[in-house]
Design a protein around this motif. Structure first.
Motif, mmCIF file in Angstrom:
data_model
loop_
_atom_site.group_PDB
_atom_site.id
_atom_site.type_symbol
_atom_site.label_atom_id
_atom_site.label_comp_id
_atom_site.label_asym_id
_atom_site.label_seq_id
_atom_site.Cartn_x
_atom_site.Cartn_y
_atom_site.Cartn_z
ATOM 1 N N MET A 1 7.464 32.642 85.597
ATOM 2 C CA MET A 1 8.454 34.038 86.897
ATOM 3 C C MET A 1 7.920 34.424 87.684
ATOM 4 S SD MET A 1 11.649 35.070 87.001
ATOM 5 C CE MET A 1 11.973 36.411 88.421
ATOM 6 N N ILE A 2 8.098 34.864 88.880
ATOM 7 C CA ILE A 2 6.968 35.428 89.635
ATOM 8 C C ILE A 2 7.622 36.560 90.688
ATOM 9 C CG2 ILE A 2 5.724 35.387 91.761
ATOM 10 C CD1 ILE A 2 4.709 32.453 90.656
ATOM 11 N N ARG A 3 7.324 37.064 90.692
ATOM 12 C CA ARG A 3 7.905 38.369 91.021
ATOM 13 C C ARG A 3 7.148 39.045 92.382
ATOM 14 N NH1 ARG A 3 12.327 39.764 87.614
ATOM 15 N NH2 ARG A 3 11.948 39.606 85.989
ATOM 16 N N LYS A 4 7.307 39.499 93.623
ATOM 17 C CA LYS A 4 6.846 39.993 94.793
ATOM 18 C C LYS A 4 7.534 41.457 95.005
ATOM 19 C CE LYS A 4 6.051 38.767 99.429
ATOM 20 N NZ LYS A 4 6.653 37.936 100.600
ATOM 21 N N TYR A 5 6.062 42.435 94.936
ATOM 22 C CA TYR A 5 7.042 43.809 95.522
ATOM 23 C C TYR A 5 6.346 43.946 96.870
ATOM 24 C CZ TYR A 5 8.008 43.280 90.751
ATOM 25 O OH TYR A 5 9.147 43.680 89.881
ATOM 26 N N THR A 6 6.748 44.271 98.308
ATOM 27 C CA THR A 6 5.631 44.406 99.603
ATOM 28 C C THR A 6 5.497 45.526 99.127
ATOM 29 O OG1 THR A 6 5.978 42.621 100.372
ATOM 30 C CG2 THR A 6 5.707 43.970 101.484
ATOM 31 N N TYR A 7 4.701 46.181 99.423
ATOM 32 C CA TYR A 7 3.949 47.895 99.910
ATOM 33 C C TYR A 7 3.233 47.842 101.345
ATOM 34 C CZ TYR A 7 5.306 48.248 95.118
ATOM 35 O OH TYR A 7 5.621 47.675 93.735
ATOM 36 N N GLY A 8 3.933 49.089 101.480
ATOM 37 C CA GLY A 8 3.629 49.348 102.915
ATOM 38 C C GLY A 8 3.850 48.492 104.177
ATOM 39 N N ASN A 9 2.653 47.748 105.258
ATOM 40 C CA ASN A 9 3.099 46.851 106.088
ATOM 41 C C ASN A 9 1.684 45.801 106.398
ATOM 42 O OD1 ASN A 9 3.708 45.022 108.385
ATOM 43 N ND2 ASN A 9 3.141 46.824 109.744
ATOM 44 N N PRO A 10 1.340 44.931 104.892
ATOM 45 C CA PRO A 10 0.639 44.498 104.911
ATOM 46 C C PRO A 10 0.222 43.359 105.670
ATOM 47 C CG PRO A 10 2.286 43.683 102.950
ATOM 48 C CD PRO A 10 2.595 44.832 104.634
#
Ligand code: MIG
Length: 679
Positions: A1-10
């Motif tokens: 199970m892979i989860r992705k979290y994005t912060y800011g503007n990578p």
């Protein structure tokens, strides 16, 4: 199970190949604080928990107890206090005994800090961001987490089969005669050899994609002379391009604006080997295509392998900073320098090299987006290597080309391998190299190895021999040493026959090493594993820092201490110890699980075979010169079973990209009586 979290503007780093939706639920596996400077992640670790990963770093397999920083740096001091080496490998697995284990990948190409219980013994703290993507990987076991991560980042690079042979390098082979001497030195003693490396001296004034015509007259002819002897030549390519009027790479790059620039858009000048140089903007797709295209010059002359160096990128000094420092030095010229003033002076001069401030002074044009170098610093080596790999698809399509790099980032493993940089001829670095292997494999880097015998400092006969006894198991098996150090080719020492025996064992093991490498690459598995990955229930296995599971059938336990005539070995289950003085002289003994002291004489190679498993060993003629002399049909089967043992043998042509489909992987089963070598 892979989860992705994005912060800011990578930025898009190219680390992963799967497109995943962003999680809608808040991050829950660790405490996450979003601050102005970025992301902070915290986790309490139970005393018995372990942390694996982070790729190329110093210290042990279990990373607890130190702060590791991803901030690519050219520094040969790979000592216990060093926080960063050449790469950015931001993946780790938390092996928790009472709670589920999980992996975490911080996709952030700028400086990232992993305080793994240094500040607080039981606290893990990761500092990243503010612009980054975080992936968490939950799974059933350490192996499962590792595999899911590898599926996320894509299939590992596959080297040509010849690159699994023994390779000789030295910074100091300055002309064709030196290379010939190395080849004759091996072949006249019937020591097999597949490649000789060309370090910076082959170039004309350290200019990439040139060959000094005085040192190598008629280079193409020389390449084919070597090929006729079964030797591949592997030239180095450096990141910095020399500024020199009339040098086409410089002039073209200037004309097309392919180099990194300063804030005002003027080319950023830094000095490396050739003196003042410019950095090709490998983060720009056009510049990358152009730079990669330059490799053609060497490939057209028959070259089929490269190593990319100095791509952190290393900076001896920047033009801007040198001016500043010189000015200050002049201003204190007549001073009476006290302790602190003298330290300041030393700091000024030493601080010229790889100065973090310089990395804030130049910019990339990421296909229209101007971005300051320090924000993407750890990507440079990756994209220099991708430049080459992409170009090979045009220049030599369908064919494998050897390629590895010094600097790397997660994702680069799809395009090439790495070597572990400027180690020293120290026993502690033999151990370090053993410990780096599983961490690198966890990050997808399978084609890897260290400078065997040690790069800096003078090696000794016993160190080189012990290092080779480990090196015969690493996919990249290269003896390399620095200019000015003791000559390190195996024939420089007494008892050359013992060295020959060890290297021949590598060629005997080739069917196994190649099979295991290919299966690991094609199945997204690890070739080298910490014992805890195979024996998760065994509390002692997790303590073992100097033995590795290697492929599916064996465990290795190299000797890495000077003057040791043996070592302690821990067996999580019964295994058969194979002791080899040479390919032809083996003895096998079954050992019970538990702790053993095993005598291992200096010239002996020892490894351990798991029960009901076996491995192939090629039977070699006395005059085998390179891997073409290894007959994959002439195999002995070594194993240990009460009933029957099995093995999946992989083979292919070793050079095309037509990897054998799974249906063609040969499962071989042998009864106890039918094994060629057993206890
Ligand atoms: O500043 O090309 O890590 O393997 O022999 C040293 C010369 C530059 C560093 C590499 C090393 C290589 C050396 N290079």
């Amino acid at each position: 199970m892979i989860r992705k979290y994005t912060y800011g503007n990578p930025v898009e780093t190219g680390a992963v190949i799967q497109k995943l939706p962003d999680e809608t639920q808040p991050f829950s596996l660790m405490q996450l604080d979003e601050t102005q400077d970025g992301i902070r992640l915290f986790l309490r670790m139970a005393r018995e928990d372990a942390v694996y990963g982070l790729g190329e770093q110093v210290r042990g397999i279990n990373k607890r107890g130190f702060t590791y920083i991803s901030d690519a740096l050219d520094d040969p001091q790979h000592t216990e206090g060093r926080h960063n080496l050449y790469g950015g490998h931001n993946f780790l697995i938390l092996d928790r005994k009472k709670e589920p284990s999980f992996g975490i990948f911080v996709d952030d190409p700028s400086r990232t800090v992993f305080d793994i219980g240094e500040t607080k013994l039981d606290e893990l703290c990761i500092q990243a961001g503010p612009d980054c993507v975080i992936y968490t990987v939950e799974g059933e076991s350490l192996k499962d987490i590792a595999k899911q991560f590898r599926e996320l980042i894509g299939r590992s690079y596959i080297a040509p089969k010849w690159a699994f042979g023994y390779q000789q390098s030295r910074w100091g082979y300055a002309c064709a005669a030196d290379v010939r001497e190395a080849v004759v030195g091996h072949h006249s003693r019937q020591i097999p050899l597949d490649a000789v490396y060309m370090d910076i001296d082959y170039m004309e004034r350290y200019k990439d994609f040139t060959v000094d015509g005085e040192k190598f007259p008629d280079f193409a002819e020389f390449v084919s002379e070597m090929k006729a002897q079964g030797i591949h030549l592997v030239p180095i390519i450096d990141a910095g391009v020399k500024m020199e009027e009339g040098y086409p790479v410089y002039e073209e790059g200037m004309r097309e604006h392919y180099f990194c620039t300063d804030a005002d858009g003027k080319e950023f000048v830094a000095a490396v080997w050739p003196g003042k140089s410019l950095f090709p903007d490998v983060l720009n797709s056009k510049a990358r295509e152009w730079f990669g295209g330059q490799y053609r010059f060497l490939m057209e002359q028959g070259i089929d392998g490269f190593w990319n160096d100095m791509n952190e990128p290393a900076v001896f000094y920047s033009e801007r900073n040198l001016k500043k420092v010189m000015k200050e030095l002049r201003s204190i010229e007549d001073d009476n320098l006290d302790l602190y003033a003298f330290w300041h002076l030393k700091g000024l001069v030493n601080g010229l090299e790889n100065n973090p401030e310089d990395y804030r002074q130049f910019y990339h044009n990421m296909d229209g987006v101007k971005i300051r170098h320090d924000k993407v610093h750890n990507l440079y080596g990756y994209y220099m290597t991708k430049a080459a790999a992409d170009a090979f698809e045009h220049i030599a399509p369908g064919k494998r080309t050897l390629l590895f790099s010094r600097s790397s980032y997660i994702g680069m493993h799809r395009y090439g391998g790495i070597w572990t940089g400027d180690n020293a001829s120290w026993w502690s670095h033999l151990l370090l190299s053993i410990q780096q292997m599983p961490s690198l494999n966890l990050c997808g880097i399978l084609y890897t190895g260290s400078d065997i015998g040690g790069f800096g400092c003078d090696t000794t006969q016993d160190l080189l021999m012990r290092w080779l006894e480990f090196g015969i198991f690493t996919p990249l098996m290269r003896n390399h040493s620095a200019l000015g150090t003791r000559e390190q080719e195996v024939y420089q020492f007494e008892n050359t026959g013992d060295f020959r025996n060890i290297i021949r064992i590598r060629y005997g093991l080739l069917p196994y090493i190649y099979s295991e490498y290919m299966k690991a690459a094609l199945d997204n598995e690890m070739y080298f594993r910490p014992l805890a990955f195979d024996y998760p229930q065994d509390a002692h296995a997790a303590q073992v820092e100097d033995q590795l599971m290697t492929g599916s059938s064996i465990m290795i336990a190299p000797v890495y201490r000077q003057n040791a005539t043996g070592r302690y070995v821990y067996l999580p289950e019964p295994m058969m110890m194979v002791r080899m003085k040479s390919l032809e002289e083996k003895t096998c003994t079954v050992l019970e699980p538990g702790h053993h002291y095993v005598d291992i004489a200096l010239e002996e190679t020892v490894f351990f075979v798991k029960k009901n498993r076996m491995l192939p060993m090629a039977v070699l003629d006395e005059d085998v010169r390179n891997i073409s002399g290894v007959d994959m049909e002439r195999l002995e089967w070594i194993g240990f079973t009460d009933t029957e043992a099995s093995y999946v043998l992989y083979d292919d042509d070793g050079i095309s990209k037509q990897y054998a489909p799974k249906e063609n992987w040969k499962k071989i089963v042998r009864t106890k009586e039918a094994l060629d070598v057993t206890a």
